[in-house]
Scaffold this motif. Structure first.
Motif, PDB file in Angstrom:
ATOM      1  N   TYR A  91      21.573 -32.959  -1.360  1.00 48.04           N
ATOM      2  CA  TYR A  91      23.001 -33.273  -1.294  1.00 48.04           C
ATOM      3  C   TYR A  91      23.753 -32.049  -0.793  1.00 48.04           C
ATOM      4  N   GLU A  92      24.660 -32.268   0.146  1.00 54.02           N
ATOM      5  CA  GLU A  92      25.376 -31.161   0.778  1.00 54.02           C
ATOM      6  C   GLU A  92      26.749 -30.985   0.137  1.00 54.02           C
ATOM      7  N   TYR A  93      26.959 -29.811  -0.467  1.00 54.78           N
ATOM      8  CA  TYR A  93      28.241 -29.466  -1.069  1.00 54.78           C
ATOM      9  C   TYR A  93      28.966 -28.464  -0.173  1.00 54.78           C
ATOM     10  N   PRO A  94      30.300 -28.431  -0.244  1.00 55.12           N
ATOM     11  CA  PRO A  94      31.043 -27.504   0.619  1.00 55.12           C
ATOM     12  C   PRO A  94      31.016 -26.077   0.115  1.00 55.12           C
ATOM     13  N   VAL A  95      31.223 -25.155   1.048  1.00 52.87           N
ATOM     14  CA  VAL A  95      31.453 -23.757   0.704  1.00 52.87           C
ATOM     15  C   VAL A  95      32.937 -23.620   0.349  1.00 52.87           C
ATOM     16  N   VAL A  96      33.234 -22.962  -0.759  1.00 57.70           N
ATOM     17  CA  VAL A  96      34.619 -22.869  -1.228  1.00 57.70           C
ATOM     18  C   VAL A  96      35.227 -21.548  -0.774  1.00 57.70           C
ATOM     19  N   PRO A  97      36.401 -21.581  -0.111  1.00 59.91           N
ATOM     20  CA  PRO A  97      37.075 -20.329   0.271  1.00 59.91           C
ATOM     21  C   PRO A  97      37.378 -19.483  -0.962  1.00 59.91           C
ATOM     22  N   SER A  98      37.270 -18.183  -0.826  1.00 62.37           N
ATOM     23  CA  SER A  98      37.430 -17.312  -1.994  1.00 62.37           C
ATOM     24  C   SER A  98      38.840 -17.374  -2.569  1.00 62.37           C
ATOM     25  N   ASN A  99      39.859 -17.627  -1.717  1.00 59.81           N
ATOM     26  CA  ASN A  99      41.227 -17.635  -2.249  1.00 59.81           C
ATOM     27  C   ASN A  99      41.668 -19.012  -2.743  1.00 59.81           C
ATOM     28  N   ALA A 100      40.734 -19.984  -2.816  1.00 56.95           N
ATOM     29  CA  ALA A 100      41.060 -21.324  -3.311  1.00 56.95           C
ATOM     30  C   ALA A 100      41.022 -21.323  -4.834  1.00 56.95           C
ATOM     31  N   ASP A 101      42.043 -20.714  -5.436  1.00 53.39           N
ATOM     32  CA  ASP A 101      42.052 -20.515  -6.890  1.00 53.39           C
ATOM     33  C   ASP A 101      42.866 -21.564  -7.632  1.00 53.39           C
ATOM     34  N   TYR A 102      43.294 -22.632  -6.951  1.00 51.39           N
ATOM     35  CA  TYR A 102      44.254 -23.548  -7.568  1.00 51.39           C
ATOM     36  C   TYR A 102      43.702 -24.248  -8.803  1.00 51.39           C
ATOM     37  N   MET A 103      42.415 -24.574  -8.813  1.00 51.11           N
ATOM     38  CA  MET A 103      41.845 -25.189 -10.004  1.00 51.11           C
ATOM     39  C   MET A 103      41.752 -24.191 -11.157  1.00 51.11           C
ATOM     40  N   ASN A 104      41.459 -22.934 -10.838  1.00 50.17           N
ATOM     41  CA  ASN A 104      41.478 -21.912 -11.884  1.00 50.17           C
ATOM     42  C   ASN A 104      42.874 -21.795 -12.487  1.00 50.17           C
ATOM     43  N   VAL A 105      43.893 -21.861 -11.634  1.00 56.37           N
ATOM     44  CA  VAL A 105      45.275 -21.766 -12.097  1.00 56.37           C
ATOM     45  C   VAL A 105      45.619 -22.946 -13.009  1.00 56.37           C
ATOM     46  N   ILE A 106      45.295 -24.155 -12.547  1.00 60.75           N
ATOM     47  CA  ILE A 106      45.597 -25.353 -13.343  1.00 60.75           C
ATOM     48  C   ILE A 106      44.929 -25.275 -14.707  1.00 60.75           C
ATOM     49  N   ASN A 107      43.649 -24.913 -14.721  1.00 60.33           N
ATOM     50  CA  ASN A 107      42.916 -24.869 -15.991  1.00 60.33           C
ATOM     51  C   ASN A 107      43.400 -23.739 -16.896  1.00 60.33           C
ATOM     52  N   SER A 108      43.814 -22.619 -16.311  1.00 66.35           N
ATOM     53  CA  SER A 108      44.351 -21.530 -17.130  1.00 66.35           C
ATOM     54  C   SER A 108      45.666 -21.932 -17.784  1.00 66.35           C
ATOM     55  N   VAL A 109      46.552 -22.562 -17.009  1.00 66.33           N
ATOM     56  CA  VAL A 109      47.850 -22.976 -17.556  1.00 66.33           C
ATOM     57  C   VAL A 109      47.647 -23.999 -18.670  1.00 66.33           C
ATOM     58  N   MET A 110      46.750 -24.965 -18.458  1.00 72.51           N
ATOM     59  CA  MET A 110      46.561 -26.029 -19.435  1.00 72.51           C
ATOM     60  C   MET A 110      45.730 -25.579 -20.632  1.00 72.51           C
ATOM     61  N   ASN A 111      44.638 -24.886 -20.382  1.00 76.93           N
ATOM     62  CA  ASN A 111      43.660 -24.618 -21.433  1.00 76.93           C
ATOM     63  C   ASN A 111      43.874 -23.292 -22.144  1.00 76.93           C
ATOM     64  N   TYR A 112      44.514 -22.342 -21.460  1.00 72.71           N
ATOM     65  CA  TYR A 112      44.761 -21.046 -22.087  1.00 72.71           C
ATOM     66  C   TYR A 112      46.200 -20.934 -22.584  1.00 72.71           C
ATOM     67  N   SER A 113      47.163 -21.291 -21.713  1.00 75.10           N
ATOM     68  CA  SER A 113      48.577 -21.141 -22.079  1.00 75.10           C
ATOM     69  C   SER A 113      49.119 -22.331 -22.859  1.00 75.10           C
ATOM     70  N   GLY A 114      48.479 -23.483 -22.725  1.00 75.89           N
ATOM     71  CA  GLY A 114      48.905 -24.642 -23.497  1.00 75.89           C
ATOM     72  C   GLY A 114      50.078 -25.396 -22.916  1.00 75.89           C
ATOM     73  N   HIS A 115      50.185 -25.442 -21.565  1.00 74.46           N
ATOM     74  CA  HIS A 115      51.247 -26.196 -20.907  1.00 74.46           C
ATOM     75  C   HIS A 115      50.630 -27.240 -19.990  1.00 74.46           C
ATOM     76  N   ASP A 116      51.319 -28.340 -19.818  1.00 74.48           N
ATOM     77  CA  ASP A 116      50.888 -29.344 -18.853  1.00 74.48           C
ATOM     78  C   ASP A 116      51.483 -29.014 -17.492  1.00 74.48           C
ATOM     79  N   VAL A 117      50.903 -29.566 -16.438  1.00 77.27           N
ATOM     80  CA  VAL A 117      51.394 -29.336 -15.077  1.00 77.27           C
ATOM     81  C   VAL A 117      51.393 -30.653 -14.303  1.00 77.27           C
ATOM     82  N   THR A 118      52.177 -30.672 -13.240  1.00 82.29           N
ATOM     83  CA  THR A 118      52.091 -31.713 -12.222  1.00 82.29           C
ATOM     84  C   THR A 118      51.728 -31.041 -10.912  1.00 82.29           C
ATOM     85  N   VAL A 119      50.679 -31.515 -10.269  1.00 78.20           N
ATOM     86  CA  VAL A 119      50.294 -30.986  -8.966  1.00 78.20           C
ATOM     87  C   VAL A 119      51.106 -31.727  -7.901  1.00 78.20           C
TER      88      VAL A 119
END
Length: 765
Positions: A461-489
């Motif tokens: 199965y072929e998966y994509p290479v992820v650009p190093s600056n594609a941090d948006y999922m890290n940001v979403i998960n940090s805001v929700m799981n660490y800071s305790g806030h919900d977000v809308t993308v």
């Protein structure tokens, strides 16, 4: 039938919770593994599904189905089965293709499509190289087994390129090569050998597939017309050719119609890095392919289904993919043509959580009220994990569940379905509420998407290479799981077309889901739409709060048509964030403010996540959120902050090797979701961590609160206290949530002399 809900009063909400309609109960996938014309076969399965508390069924043909899939006898029997399901009170959906041992993606009609329409099957873009001798007078014969899309010579020493397509005449490319180490690249669009799947990028081809696979379903839907519409379900849509190089003969013409110039001179930028100036064009080429998919397969099946009184929904392959453009296009806009947004939690605990948030936010962006979550196909989980994953799905925005019963009949039972139905009823209708918007960085992802040629004999199965600056999922998960806030993308097109600024807030103008944001986060990006940044600048000028992470975008996608676009963009970034392209190596945290109360923070990446993407530390991001001075919608005291370090971004093989063990250590997270129903506010809080939670939860507003437990349907009044935080009224309650549990907090306006906002149920973390 999946029913949209319009609750206006407390009593209506209470009734929806205590007397749940079948519409909100989970649907069960029913693999048709026998003779569906047999009365006993059908009766036993319908009875089993009903007895276990399901509210609907998804009919899934397989290689074992009798009569055979796609035959007239099959659709006659399917219509009878669907009618019997509907008459027994079950909603009915049906897969549009046949599940086989070797293929799952929709679009091949059980292999029949390739037999009937080989010329309409998937095509790919091939690159061929011809190395020139010095000063060679080239006479390169153009191959006839495909359509020539472009011809470009590239000097491997200087990086110079020459567009040679105009020099092709009578099937031969003729050109006298100058000094240099030149390689001629020719690009052909060819049919993918041994592929029976439709050309997803072509509307006419996709409509032919719809006529083949959906015409029988339309007759099935006619038998249900008195009660409901059949829901058609596609599955695992993806770029299907080798190395995911799907292409179409009409690509150049489609591109010209979209952007007004010929794309042929820029094809080589899809395969090699030709410098920053070429990244604009690579992004446009990738964006065009995404548009062809949206206006090809997705539009064709939607047009056919809706014109025959059917609903349409479905999923892409690996919907959690951070780098979506390489595998299936735009991770949000593919949902636009569907009647319901669709997410998947099918492979392992927490593996697909990223896609649930994107799917629910697609609902908010595109005015949909239902987000389906397909669950448990490949799970081997105990009861604790099943309930925790269900809570995770609801807390991230799903409000309907479609269940694949691999976890055992003793777990997915009537008790489970009652719990899920109460949650679905409470989370359906109304509108989502969050203080924080996160921009979806699609332009940056597209301009960093490359094609390549590599034959893998193992067929892995072929998966994509992820650009190093594609941090948006890290940001979403940090805001929700660490800071305790919900977000809308927010998709960037939604931001500059459907949002407006009022005072110091950013507002989503939507009939079904208007939202008010106080903070906008711009994740790491290398390129961005100038119109988007103009809106960001206006928000800052009016007192808005903005946070950018990892990498500021100094290139504007409009540069291809406006030479000054990137210069204007850099001026905006300097004005808003107070920084330019230069980096102060002694500072990782920049703050810029204006006289209207606007605050803009830029946070450099401080680590590398396990998936290779940049990561701003959750602690630094949390500090930036606190520095905005926003009075948050909900404040969770004693928040069990979770750092996943990018684990949730990993693709399946690595996740099972690395992530699964890590996830098991922290167990889950504490999340919440808030929905408004006219004068009612509803909060759902879930605790899927391994520890019990105990702390003070403060919700904005002065209101009496009730606790509604979705596991047992019980309601009780909470002791609450009024307090003032940051000049705003809040209501405080002591909340206890065991591990693997959740709860709704509901404000009862009928028991308060002032109009009051209802708080929805809190699930666990």
């Amino acid at each position: 039938m999946l029913e949209e809900q319009s609750i206006k009063k407390y009593g209506e909400l209470k009734k929806a919770f205590t007397s749940v309609k079948d519409d909100y109960r989970p649907y069960s996938f029913l693999t048709l593994d026998g003779d569906i014309s047999d009365d006993d076969y059908c009766a036993s399965r319908i009875s089993d599904i009903k007895s276990r508390g399901f509210g609907g069924v998804i009919l899934l043909p397989s290689e074992k189905t009798e009569p055979k899939y796609l035959t007239p006898e099959y659709y006659e029997a399917l219509a009878v089965l669907a009618k019997r399901c509907a008459d027994s009170g079950l909603g009915v959906a049906a897969a549009d293709d046949c599940m086989t041992s070797s293929s799952r993606p929709s679009g091949y009609a059980g292999g029949k499509f390739g037999e009937l329409y080989p010329e309409l099957c998937a095509k790919r873009l091939d690159r061929e190289e011809y190395k020139c001798d010095e000063h060679e007078s080239v006479a390169l014969k153009i191959k006839t087994n495909g359509k020539l899309m472009s011809a470009i010579a590239y000097d491997e020493d200087s990086g110079e390129s020459l567009f040679l397509y105009p020099y092709v005449k009578d099937g031969v490319l003729r050109y006298d090569m100058p000094d240099g180490n030149w390689v001629i690249n020719t690009f052909y669009c060819r049919r993918q050998a041994d592929c029976s799947h439709v050309n997803y990028l072509n509307y006419e081809a996709s409509y032919k597939f719809a006529e083949l696979a959906y015409s029988g379903l339309a007759k099935v839907s006619e038998t249900l017309a008195d009660t409901e519409s059949l829901i058609c379900v596609y599955d695992c849509i993806q770029y299907i050719t080798e190395n995911r190089r799907d292409w179409d003969d009409a690509f150049n013409e489609f591109f010209f119609g979209r952007f007004g110039f010929d794309p042929a001179p820029y094809y080589l930028s899809l395969f090699i890095d030709m410098g920053e100036d070429m990244s604009y064009y690579r992004g446009l080429l990738v964006h065009c392919r995404t548009d062809m998919l949206r206006y090809g397969f997705y539009k064709a099946v939607s047009d056919y289904a809706n014109s025959h009184i059917m609903k349409i929904t479905g999923s892409v392959a690996v919907p959690k993919a951070v780098s979506a453009p390489w595998i299936f296009g735009d991770g949000m806009r593919f949902q636009e043509k569907s009647d319901f947004a669709y997410a998947k939690l099918t492979h392992a605990y927490m593996y697909g959580l990223n896609c649930v948030k994107l799917a629910s936010c697609a609902s908010y962006n595109y005015g949909k009220e239902i987000t389906i979550c397909d669950m448990f196909r490949e799970f081997n989980a105990d009861e604790d994990i099943v309930y925790k994953e269900t809570m995770n799905a609801f807390a991230r925005g799903a409000n309907r569940l479609w269940i694949r019963e691999t976890c055992g009949r003793d777990i997915i039972n009537e008790k489970y379905c009652d719990f899920a139905a109460r949650c679905s009823a409470m989370l359906s209708g109304g509108r989502h509420t969050a203080d924080i918007a996160v921009l979806y960085p699609i332009s940056s992802l597209e301009c960093q998407t490359y094609l390549f040629e590599h034959h893998d004999p193992s067929g892995g199965y072929e998966y994509p290479v992820v650009p190093s600056n594609a941090d948006y999922m890290n940001v979403i998960n940090s805001v929700m799981n660490y800071s305790g806030h919900d977000v809308t993308v927010l998709h960037p097109i939604t931001l500059f077309k459907n949002c407006f600024i009022e005072n110091d807030t950013l507002r989503l103008n939507s009939r079904t889901n208007p939202e008010v944001f106080k903070v906008l986060i711009i994740p790491g990006s290398s390129i961005i739409c100038l119109e988007t940044m103009r809106m960001v600048a206006k928000f800052f000028d009016c007192g808005g709060k903005i946070i950018a992470t990892s990498c500021l975008p100094f290139s504007a996608i409009e540069q291809y048509r406006s030479p000054d676009a990137s210069d204007e963009l850099e001026k905006i970034i300097r004005r808003v964030f107070g920084v330019g392209r230069e980096r102060n190596i002694f500072t990782d945290y920049f703050v810029n403010k204006n006289e209207n109360g606007g605050v803009a923070c830029f946070l450099h990446a401080s680590a590398t996540a396990v998936d290779g993407t940049d990561m701003t530390s959750p602690q630094m991001l949390n500090k930036a959120l606190e520095d905005t001075g926003v009075n948050w919608d909900i404040i969770i005291g004693n928040m069990p902050s979770v750092e996943d370090n990018g684990i949730l971004n990993l693709y399946y093989p690595l996740y099972m090797n690395l992530g699964d063990e890590t996830v098991n250590r922290f167990g889950g997270m504490l999340n919440y979701i808030h929905r408004k129903y006219h004068d009612l506010d509803v909060y759902y809080i879930s605790n899927t961590t391994k520890s019990n939670y105990e702390g003070v939860v403060s919700v904005r507003g002065d209101l009496p609160l009730e606790e509604w437990d979705p596991r047992n349907g019980k309601i009780r009044r909470l002791n609450s206290a009024h307090t003032v935080i940051g000049g705003s009224d809040y209501t405080e309650v002591e909340l206890k949530l065991d591990s693997a549990s959740s709860v709704f907090l509901v404000g009862n306006p009928e028991k308060n002399e002032n109009p009051l906002k209802l708080f929805f149920m809190n699930t666990q973390k």
